[in-house]
Design a protein around this motif. Structure first.
Motif, PDB file in Angstrom:
ATOM      1  N   GLY A  19      25.494  50.522  36.646  1.00 43.00           N
ATOM      2  CA  GLY A  19      26.770  50.731  37.253  1.00 43.00           C
ATOM      3  C   GLY A  19      27.903  50.102  36.835  1.00 43.00           C
ATOM      4  N   THR A  20      29.118  50.731  36.953  1.00 44.75           N
ATOM      5  CA  THR A  20      30.241  50.122  36.842  1.00 44.75           C
ATOM      6  C   THR A  20      31.098  49.342  38.104  1.00 44.75           C
ATOM      7  N   LYS A  21      31.977  48.439  37.949  1.00 41.94           N
ATOM      8  CA  LYS A  21      32.747  47.914  39.018  1.00 41.94           C
ATOM      9  C   LYS A  21      33.930  47.899  38.688  1.00 41.94           C
ATOM     10  N   THR A  22      34.895  48.109  39.555  1.00 41.61           N
ATOM     11  CA  THR A  22      36.743  47.943  38.958  1.00 41.61           C
ATOM     12  C   THR A  22      37.027  46.845  39.522  1.00 41.61           C
ATOM     13  N   ILE A  23      37.994  45.914  38.848  1.00 41.58           N
ATOM     14  CA  ILE A  23      38.480  44.731  39.201  1.00 41.58           C
ATOM     15  C   ILE A  23      39.731  44.790  38.962  1.00 41.58           C
ATOM     16  N   GLY A  24      40.582  44.085  39.931  1.00 35.93           N
ATOM     17  CA  GLY A  24      41.872  43.823  39.676  1.00 35.93           C
ATOM     18  C   GLY A  24      42.162  42.546  38.691  1.00 35.93           C
ATOM     19  N   LEU A  25      43.126  42.718  37.939  1.00 37.68           N
ATOM     20  CA  LEU A  25      43.567  41.620  37.054  1.00 37.68           C
ATOM     21  C   LEU A  25      45.078  41.436  37.255  1.00 37.68           C
ATOM     22  N   ARG A  26      45.632  40.077  37.176  1.00 37.15           N
ATOM     23  CA  ARG A  26      47.135  39.993  37.136  1.00 37.15           C
ATOM     24  C   ARG A  26      47.634  40.486  35.570  1.00 37.15           C
ATOM     25  N   GLU A  27      48.702  40.942  35.465  1.00 38.67           N
ATOM     26  CA  GLU A  27      49.210  41.374  33.907  1.00 38.67           C
ATOM     27  C   GLU A  27      48.883  40.311  33.064  1.00 38.67           C
ATOM     28  N   ALA A  28      49.342  38.905  33.546  1.00 42.71           N
ATOM     29  CA  ALA A  28      49.004  37.784  32.295  1.00 42.71           C
ATOM     30  C   ALA A  28      47.608  37.648  32.049  1.00 42.71           C
ATOM     31  N   VAL A  29      46.727  37.670  32.969  1.00 42.67           N
ATOM     32  CA  VAL A  29      45.261  37.272  32.808  1.00 42.67           C
ATOM     33  C   VAL A  29      44.848  38.644  31.854  1.00 42.67           C
ATOM     34  N   HIS A  30      45.406  39.943  32.217  1.00 42.82           N
ATOM     35  CA  HIS A  30      44.703  40.931  31.298  1.00 42.82           C
ATOM     36  C   HIS A  30      45.439  40.873  29.758  1.00 42.82           C
ATOM     37  N   GLU A  31      46.557  40.099  29.658  1.00 44.30           N
ATOM     38  CA  GLU A  31      46.798  40.170  28.301  1.00 44.30           C
ATOM     39  C   GLU A  31      46.102  38.954  27.557  1.00 44.30           C
ATOM     40  N   ARG A  32      45.797  38.025  28.492  1.00 41.39           N
ATOM     41  CA  ARG A  32      45.000  37.130  27.627  1.00 41.39           C
ATOM     42  C   ARG A  32      43.722  37.213  27.146  1.00 41.39           C
TER      43      ARG A  32
END
Length: 64
Positions: free
Chosen positions: A2-15
């Motif tokens: 399966g998969t899970k959806t997680i939320g990330l802050r924009e800055a973390v996503h960019e890193r």
């Protein structure tokens, strides 16, 4: 699997995006980064710089 959806802050996503290799998914990236962090604490055992062991012993003795 399966998969899970997680939320990330924009800055973390960019890193994370900056660390991601061209041929890997974000799941592969996170798996690789987590695997890099899995270390055996015993690998670093006994690697204090000269004099640091004595300083540590003194600090422990003073705290008691």
């Amino acid at each position: 699997m399966g998969t899970k959806t997680i939320g990330l802050r924009e800055a973390v996503h960019e890193r994370l995006k900056a660390r991601k290799r061209e041929d890997e998914s974000f799941s592969d990236l996170v798996d690789r980064l987590v695997a890099e962090r899995r270390t055996d604490w015993r690998e670093g055992f006994g690697t204090l710089p000269d004099g640091a062991a004595e300083d540590l012993e003194d600090a422990v003795s003073a705290a008691r």
